[in-house]
Design an enzyme around this catalytic site. Structure first.
Site, PDB file in Angstrom:
ATOM      1  CG  ASP A   8      -1.663  -0.826   1.166  1.00 53.02           C
ATOM      2  OD1 ASP A   8      -1.960  -1.633   0.147  1.00 53.02           O
ATOM      3  OD2 ASP A   8      -3.029  -1.073   2.060  1.00 53.02           O
ATOM      4  CG  ASP A  46      -6.584   0.174   1.423  1.00 55.45           C
ATOM      5  OD1 ASP A  46      -6.845  -1.043   1.506  1.00 55.45           O
ATOM      6  OD2 ASP A  46      -7.095   1.399   2.182  1.00 55.45           O
ATOM      7  CE  LYS A 106      -4.005  -4.405   0.983  1.00 55.82           C
ATOM      8  NZ  LYS A 106      -4.356  -3.045   1.910  1.00 55.82           N
ATOM      9  CB  CYS A 151      -1.764  -2.673   5.165  1.00 56.99           C
ATOM     10  SG  CYS A 151      -4.071  -2.409   5.243  1.00 56.99           S
TER      11      CYS A 151
HETATM   12  C1  VGL Z   1      -4.431   0.686   5.499  1.00 53.46           C
HETATM   13  C2  VGL Z   1      -6.290   1.415   7.069  1.00 53.46           C
HETATM   14  C3  VGL Z   1      -7.686   1.314   6.573  1.00 53.46           C
HETATM   15  C4  VGL Z   1      -3.204   0.021   5.219  1.00 53.46           C
HETATM   16  C5  VGL Z   1      -5.404   0.615   4.757  1.00 53.46           C
HETATM   17  O1  VGL Z   1      -2.843   0.132   4.326  1.00 53.46           O
HETATM   18  O2  VGL Z   1      -2.314   0.442   6.196  1.00 53.46           O
HETATM   19  N1  VGL Z   1      -4.994   1.283   6.882  1.00 53.46           N
HETATM   20  N2  VGL Z   1      -6.800   1.319   5.282  1.00 53.46           N
HETATM   21 ZN    ZN Z   2      -8.560   1.083   3.778  1.00 53.78          ZN
END
Ligand code: VGL
Ligand code: ZN
Length: 208
Positions: A8, A46, A106, A151
């Site tokens: 991410d 994400d 995802k 994540c």
């Molecule tokens: C994430 C919160 C919501 C991450 C993704 O990539 O850590 N955190 N969506």
């Molecule tokens: Zn997210």
């Protein structure tokens, strides 16, 4: 066989983004050095539809960092972020993405959030990553990216559950760190048998 799994590294998780992780952009040059030294690179992204149930804006009277009860358990609510096709959902412009062999998206199901690169937050819905890694003969994962306490953490723990060797590159990740979440995540990763390494160790071959 080992692969670098970059979690991410998207604009919304970098300073100026909707869910900025402190120092999130600082991981980019470190990850780029890792990318250049790996034969196999996998990225995650994400990737939420508008109105996703993990957004506080989808719940009357709730604000970011509040929690709600979902059918699969407690869910932290976030600002709207990483909306499919938005600039915020794009990879950081300096991230080296060309050599990536797979991009796992995802969190695209409106009703389920997904922190882990392996399973959505119901712990059942697979992203397909496990099967991909098995079919490719990859046994060892080196993890980097954002955010360490969400994540990266869940991807590392699920990777161990699925029998992969997992190392997290400490200087190639940053945490959101709300309410001690960073220390808690480190404890849970260590308990699961995740090791912590530096980018220099990985690049020099001194580890995994
Ligand atoms: C994430 C919160 C919501 C991450 C993704 O990539 O850590 N955190 N969506
Ligand atoms: Zn997210």
């Amino acid at each position: 066989m080992r692969a670098l799994l970059v979690i991410d590294v998207q604009n919304d998780f970098c300073p100026g983004g909707a869910l900025a992780v402190p120092g999130g952009d600082l991981v980019v040059p470190v990850i780029n050095r890792l990318v250049s030294s790996f034969d196999h690179v996998i990225l995650t992204q994400d990737w939420h539809p508008e109105g996703h149930q993990s957004f506080a804006s989808s719940h009357e009277g709730k604000k970011p960092m509040d929690t709600v009860e979902m059918p699969y358990g407690e869910q932290v609510l976030w600002p709207d972020h990483c909306v499919q096709g938005s600039v915020g959902a794009a990879f950081h412009p300096d991230l080296l993405t060309e050599t990536a062999e797979l991009i796992i998206r995802k969190g695209f199901r409106p009703e389920i959030d997904s922190y882990s690169a392996f399973y959505e937050n119901d712990q059942e819905t697979s992203t397909g990553l496990r099967g991909y890694l098995r079919d490719r003969g990859i046994t060892s994962l080196v993890l980097a990216g954002l955010a360490e306490d969400f994540c990266v953490h869940w991807s590392a723990v699920d990777g161990r559950k699925e029998g992969f060797d997992v190392a997290v590159v400490e200087d190639a990740t940053r945490a959101i760190d709300s309410d001690g979440s960073k220390a808690a995540a480190r404890d849970r990763m260590a308990e699961a048998g995740v090791t912590f390494v530096s980018a220099a160790e990985v690049v020099s071959g001194a580890s995994v």
